[in-house]
Design an enzyme around this catalytic site. Structure first.
Site, PDB file in Angstrom:
ATOM      1  N   LYS A  62       0.790  -1.239   0.000  1.00 15.17           N
ATOM      2  CA  LYS A  62       0.000   0.000   0.000  1.00 15.17           C
ATOM      3  C   LYS A  62       0.815   1.279   0.000  1.00 15.17           C
ATOM      4  CE  LYS A  62      -1.261   0.119   4.955  1.00 15.17           C
ATOM      5  NZ  LYS A  62      -2.388   0.168   5.869  1.00 15.17           N
TER       6      LYS A  62
ATOM      7  N   THR B 170       8.532  -4.967   9.394  1.00 15.04           N
ATOM      8  CA  THR B 170       9.829  -5.639   9.233  1.00 15.04           C
ATOM      9  C   THR B 170      10.980  -4.639   9.226  1.00 15.04           C
ATOM     10  OG1 THR B 170       8.753  -7.344   7.917  1.00 15.04           O
ATOM     11  CG2 THR B 170      11.148  -7.154   7.692  1.00 15.04           C
TER      12      THR B 170
ATOM     13  N   GLY C  94      15.795  -6.005  17.230  1.00  8.29           N
ATOM     14  CA  GLY C  94      16.449  -7.053  18.028  1.00  8.29           C
ATOM     15  C   GLY C  94      17.031  -8.157  17.180  1.00  8.29           C
TER      16      GLY C  94
ATOM     17  N   GLU D   9      17.537 -12.075  24.783  1.00  7.80           N
ATOM     18  CA  GLU D   9      16.360 -11.247  25.032  1.00  7.80           C
ATOM     19  C   GLU D   9      15.479 -11.904  26.089  1.00  7.80           C
ATOM     20  OE1 GLU D   9      14.529 -10.344  21.238  1.00  7.80           O
ATOM     21  OE2 GLU D   9      16.025  -8.816  20.871  1.00  7.80           O
TER      22      GLU D   9
ATOM     23  N   HIS E  65       4.964  -3.542  24.077  1.00  9.19           N
ATOM     24  CA  HIS E  65       6.406  -3.500  24.318  1.00  9.19           C
ATOM     25  C   HIS E  65       6.638  -2.591  25.511  1.00  9.19           C
ATOM     26  CE1 HIS E  65      10.678  -3.185  23.810  1.00  9.19           C
ATOM     27  NE2 HIS E  65      10.622  -4.112  22.884  1.00  9.19           N
TER      28      HIS E  65
ATOM     29  N   ARG F  38       7.934  -9.890  28.383  1.00  9.53           N
ATOM     30  CA  ARG F  38       7.495  -8.513  28.156  1.00  9.53           C
ATOM     31  C   ARG F  38       6.221  -8.125  28.892  1.00  9.53           C
ATOM     32  NH1 ARG F  38       8.591  -8.073  21.682  1.00  9.53           N
ATOM     33  NH2 ARG F  38      10.827  -8.067  21.927  1.00  9.53           N
TER      34      ARG F  38
ATOM     35  N   HIS G 113       2.587  -3.360  20.440  1.00  8.21           N
ATOM     36  CA  HIS G 113       3.753  -3.755  19.647  1.00  8.21           C
ATOM     37  C   HIS G 113       3.459  -4.888  18.675  1.00  8.21           C
ATOM     38  CE1 HIS G 113       7.959  -4.184  18.805  1.00  8.21           C
ATOM     39  NE2 HIS G 113       8.027  -5.410  19.282  1.00  8.21           N
TER      40      HIS G 113
ATOM     41  N   ARG H 287       3.993 -13.813  22.995  1.00 11.54           N
ATOM     42  CA  ARG H 287       5.068 -14.138  22.056  1.00 11.54           C
ATOM     43  C   ARG H 287       6.438 -14.036  22.726  1.00 11.54           C
ATOM     44  NH1 ARG H 287       8.069 -10.349  17.904  1.00 11.54           N
ATOM     45  NH2 ARG H 287       7.713  -8.922  19.623  1.00 11.54           N
TER      46      ARG H 287
HETATM   47  C1  LIG Z   1       9.726  -1.479  16.057  1.00 10.47           C
HETATM   48  C2  LIG Z   1       9.572  -2.966  15.913  1.00 10.47           C
HETATM   49  C3  LIG Z   1      10.595  -3.820  16.285  1.00 10.47           C
HETATM   50  C4  LIG Z   1      10.458  -5.202  16.151  1.00 10.47           C
HETATM   51  N1  LIG Z   1      11.510  -6.022  16.457  1.00 10.47           N
HETATM   52  C5  LIG Z   1      11.406  -7.351  16.226  1.00 10.47           C
HETATM   53  C6  LIG Z   1      12.518  -8.219  16.425  1.00 10.47           C
HETATM   54  O1  LIG Z   1      13.594  -7.783  16.791  1.00 10.47           O
HETATM   55  N2  LIG Z   1      12.351  -9.540  16.173  1.00 10.47           N
HETATM   56  C7  LIG Z   1      11.170 -10.070  15.747  1.00 10.47           C
HETATM   57  O2  LIG Z   1      11.079 -11.293  15.537  1.00 10.47           O
HETATM   58  N3  LIG Z   1      10.107  -9.259  15.527  1.00 10.47           N
HETATM   59  C8  LIG Z   1      10.208  -7.929  15.744  1.00 10.47           C
HETATM   60  N4  LIG Z   1       9.132  -7.123  15.511  1.00 10.47           N
HETATM   61  C9  LIG Z   1       7.922  -7.715  14.922  1.00 10.47           C
HETATM   62  C10 LIG Z   1       8.204  -8.018  13.456  1.00 10.47           C
HETATM   63  O3  LIG Z   1       8.942  -6.962  12.904  1.00 10.47           O
HETATM   64  C11 LIG Z   1       6.915  -8.191  12.685  1.00 10.47           C
HETATM   65  O4  LIG Z   1       6.069  -9.105  13.323  1.00 10.47           O
HETATM   66  C12 LIG Z   1       7.212  -8.708  11.276  1.00 10.47           C
HETATM   67  O5  LIG Z   1       8.154  -7.872  10.660  1.00 10.47           O
HETATM   68  C13 LIG Z   1       5.936  -8.761  10.474  1.00 10.47           C
HETATM   69  O6  LIG Z   1       6.267  -9.063   9.154  1.00 10.47           O
HETATM   70  P1  LIG Z   1       5.112  -9.166   8.082  1.00 10.47           P
HETATM   71  O7  LIG Z   1       5.777  -9.418   6.781  1.00 10.47           O
HETATM   72  O8  LIG Z   1       4.074 -10.075   8.562  1.00 10.47           O
HETATM   73  O9  LIG Z   1       4.438  -7.699   8.095  1.00 10.47           O
HETATM   74  P2  LIG Z   1       5.081  -6.282   7.787  1.00 10.47           P
HETATM   75  O10 LIG Z   1       6.539  -6.322   7.801  1.00 10.47           O
HETATM   76  O11 LIG Z   1       4.412  -5.288   8.662  1.00 10.47           O
HETATM   77  O12 LIG Z   1       4.596  -6.031   6.285  1.00 10.47           O
HETATM   78  C14 LIG Z   1       3.246  -5.797   6.004  1.00 10.47           C
HETATM   79  C15 LIG Z   1       3.143  -5.300   4.580  1.00 10.47           C
HETATM   80  O13 LIG Z   1       1.778  -5.277   4.169  1.00 10.47           O
HETATM   81  C16 LIG Z   1       1.492  -4.041   3.523  1.00 10.47           C
HETATM   82  N5  LIG Z   1       0.059  -3.795   3.657  1.00 10.47           N
HETATM   83  C17 LIG Z   1      -0.674  -3.673   4.792  1.00 10.47           C
HETATM   84  N6  LIG Z   1      -1.978  -3.469   4.474  1.00 10.47           N
HETATM   85  C18 LIG Z   1      -2.068  -3.490   3.119  1.00 10.47           C
HETATM   86  C19 LIG Z   1      -3.131  -3.332   2.205  1.00 10.47           C
HETATM   87  N7  LIG Z   1      -4.382  -3.069   2.596  1.00 10.47           N
HETATM   88  N8  LIG Z   1      -2.864  -3.414   0.879  1.00 10.47           N
HETATM   89  C20 LIG Z   1      -1.598  -3.635   0.439  1.00 10.47           C
HETATM   90  N9  LIG Z   1      -0.548  -3.769   1.272  1.00 10.47           N
HETATM   91  C21 LIG Z   1      -0.781  -3.710   2.596  1.00 10.47           C
HETATM   92  C22 LIG Z   1       2.383  -3.055   4.266  1.00 10.47           C
HETATM   93  O14 LIG Z   1       2.518  -1.871   3.547  1.00 10.47           O
HETATM   94  C23 LIG Z   1       3.655  -3.885   4.392  1.00 10.47           C
HETATM   95  O15 LIG Z   1       4.360  -3.868   3.182  1.00 10.47           O
HETATM   96  C24 LIG Z   1       9.247  -5.731  15.648  1.00 10.47           C
HETATM   97  C25 LIG Z   1       8.219  -4.872  15.275  1.00 10.47           C
HETATM   98  C26 LIG Z   1       8.369  -3.502  15.404  1.00 10.47           C
HETATM   99  C27 LIG Z   1       7.257  -2.598  14.980  1.00 10.47           C
END
Ligand SMILES: Cc1cc2nc3c(=O)[nH]c(=O)nc-3n(C[C@H](O)[C@H](O)[C@H](O)COP(=O)(O)OP(=O)(O)OC[C@H]3O[C@@H](n4cnc5c(N)ncnc54)[C@H](O)[C@@H]3O)c2cc1C
Length: 528
Positions: free
Chosen positions: A34, A42, A47, A113, A238, A284, A345, A380
């Site tokens: 989007k 991601t 961490g 962690e 968090h 956490r 978080h 988690r």
């Molecule tokens: C600050 C922070 C630190 C973190 N640190 C860690 C860590 O150290 N280790 C760990 O294991 N986890 C960590 N997490 C959690 C982890 O990052 C996420 O759970 C993981 O990255 C999720 O990946 P994903 O591909 O499922 O979603 P995301 O990486 O969130 O990707 C979602 C994608 O979907 C797209 N999208 C959403 N809605 C729509 C739509 N309607 N139409 C089209 N596209 C859409 C978004 O634009 C994005 O591209 C952290 C999270 C945060 C916020």
């Protein structure tokens, strides 16, 4: 005009991109996202990714830690599968170009962690997510079978049930209606299989570590399309986000506590020893509740995380990203403590998937934070989510090609129509509703809940859902309106789930039922 691909993937975080790279060996893939392709949770992960890669560590130990954090609700077969696939996933990421930090002897520099009994978190400095996102995007962009379409906002899934098509299968996903944000047009995408990888929903809450994209779109779309969802009351807060008026959602990684950070009150007194023998390294939820309790008791806005007793050189080398960002906000963490507050978080619940990564809607697969796989249970374990995302992306990529074959669906699929909807000249309504939801979710459905607060939240969300429904059908769709509709839907599902669970377990803490009950040692499953 209809566009057809063998596979469409909604989302370009670690889950969507990993899945695309595997599916591209089986057919044409469109990754719809989007915003800009790197904008995802991601990209902000600091961490790292948990996996057993050291000879001193054991799969059983990682499994045990995950089960313990999950408070009796983890699905053991899923835990075992995800943990056992860990070393393979790490190797796969390395082959896609991810460079994890290593010590002087060349071995991985493993972080520790909260909740982990061993050092087992692979990281790339404190930019782990960004390094992974960049490497995967590079591979995806150079693959001739994959098209990435940025600024393509998925609105709703297209299903046989919605189209009134009768088949042996009661309901099947055919693709999605997607808003081409730049051209303000709604397009129709069909596919042999659709993969939801839209991430989490932190933006449902006023304070969150998540970036703006995390509005629970996939969860809301799947629910509207008829898929089952589970365990949405388990929202991980968090414990430590930076408290600063200009810092929107800057996370202070758990790894800082892992390396010796001490939580203190503003008068310099430490307090975690009063809550858990593991102190700062307790899971956490315990740390977040301890901070919430101390803040409510003292009336202060924040507590402190003190790293200043550790050598400055070491801190700068281990946490360059965090250190630099803190300096921009006027805090030198090598010399002074960091002001921190808890923030929403991670969603432990989500769209239910089976061991094939398929949802209860046929031809709709899901991976990453949008899912409920059974891995996390009631809480988690840190750094298990990036791991789960890749393991389930791989499973989806193995199973989704089974849905190919036969000609593309040749049913009549109507083009998107918004009837007599007009452009709204009242953006203020969307903002008001949005702020209202995020604020009552924080105050009534946050870290500590009560029945009274949950019922208050329920009344308010029911009213808002009515208002939004009316507004939605009379206004031309825009990203803000779509996100509002989605956060309202997700808020409603979280409230329903929290009201159902009459006990306190894992991340769900209700003062009216302060203990665990055997009766509720089961998942909260909602079916549309
Ligand atoms: C600050 C922070 C630190 C973190 N640190 C860690 C860590 O150290 N280790 C760990 O294991 N986890 C960590 N997490 C959690 C982890 O990052 C996420 O759970 C993981 O990255 C999720 O990946 P994903 O591909 O499922 O979603 P995301 O990486 O969130 O990707 C979602 C994608 O979907 C797209 N999208 C959403 N809605 C729509 C739509 N309607 N139409 C089209 N596209 C859409 C978004 O634009 C994005 O591209 C952290 C999270 C945060 C916020």
């Amino acid at each position: 005009m209809r566009q057809h691909f063998d596979f469409i993937i909604l989302g370009s975080g670690i889950a969507g991109l990993s899945c695309a790279l595997q599916l591209a060996n089986h057919g044409s893939v469109a990754v719809l996202t989007k915003k800009e392709s790197a904008e995802s949770n991601t990209n902000y992960a600091q961490g790292g990714i948990a996996s057993v890669v050291s000879p001193d560590d054991h799969l059983e130990s990682h499994i045990r830690d995950t089960l313990e954090a999950g408070a009796g609700l983890c699905h053991e077969a899923v835990v075992s599968k995800v943990v056992s696939d860990g070393p393979f996933v790490v190797q796969e990421l390395i082959e896609f170009g991810v460079e994890f930090s290593r010590g002087q002897g060349g071995d991985f520099d493993l972080g520790r962690e909260g909740g982990h009994s061993q050092r087992r978190v692979l990281h790339a400095g404190d930019f782990t997510g960004q390094v992974i996102e960049k490497a995967l995007l590079q591979s995806v962009k150079s693959h001739s079978n994959i098209q990435i379409l940025e600024h393509h906002f998925a609105i709703d899934l297209i299903t046989t049930r919605k189209l009134g098509i009768e088949e042996k299968e009661p309901n099947r996903c055919l693709g999605a209606y997607v808003l081409d944000v730049r051209n303000r047009k709604v397009l129709t995408f069909t596919a042999g299989a659709t993969v939801l990888a839209t991430g989490g929903a932190g933006k449902v809450y006023l304070y969150t570590s998540n970036p703006d994209i995390a509005t629970g779109d996939g969860l809301a779309m799947a629910w509207r399309a008829g898929a089952k969802v589970a365990n949405l009351e388990f929202v991980q807060f968090h414990p430590t986000c930076l408290y600063h008026p200009q810092a929107k959602s800057f996370l202070i990684s758990e790894a800082l506590r892992g390396e010796g950070g001490v939580l203190k009150l503003r008068n310099g007194e430490s307090f975690m020893e009063r809550y858990d023998p593991r102190r700062e390294l307790a899971p956490r939820d315990i740390v977040a509740r301890a901070i919430d309790h101390e803040l409510k008791k003292s009336g202060e806005d924040y507590v402190l995380l003190d790293m200043s007793h550790l050598p400055a050189d070491y801190l700068q080398e281990r946490f360059p990203n965090i250190g630099e960002a803190l300096l921009r906000f006027g805090c030198d963490f090598t010399k002074e403590p960091i002001p921190v507050v808890p923030a929403a978080h991670y969603m432990c619940g989500g769209v239910m998937v089976d061991d094939k990564a398929e949802t209860s809607l046929r031809n709709l697969f899901a991976c990453g934070e949008v899912t409920f796989t059974g891995l996390h249970g009631g809480n988690r374990l840190a750094s298990n989510s990036l791991l789960e995302a890749v393991v389930y992306a791989n499973i989806a990529a193995r199973e989704a090609p089974e849905r190919l074959g036969g000609p593309p669906p040749n049913f009549e699929i109507p083009e998107w129509s918004s009837g007599h909807a007009a452009d709204s000249d009242e953006a203020v309504v969307i903002k008001q509703n949005w702020d209202e939801i995020r604020s009552f979710m924080w105050n009534y459905v946050g870290i500590v809940r009560t029945n009274k607060r949950l019922h208050r939240a329920k009344k308010r969300i029911e009213l808002l859902l009515e208002e939004i429904k009316e507004y939605y059908w009379n206004t031309v769709v825009s990203p803000d309106l779509l996100e509002l509709r989605n956060i309202a839907c997700v808020a409603d599902l979280i409230i329903q789930s929290a009201l159902w669970r009459k006990e306190s377990r894992g991340l769900h803490y209700n003062l009216d039922y302060p203990s665990q009950s055997e009766m509720y040692r089961r998942d909260t499953i909602l079916a549309p």
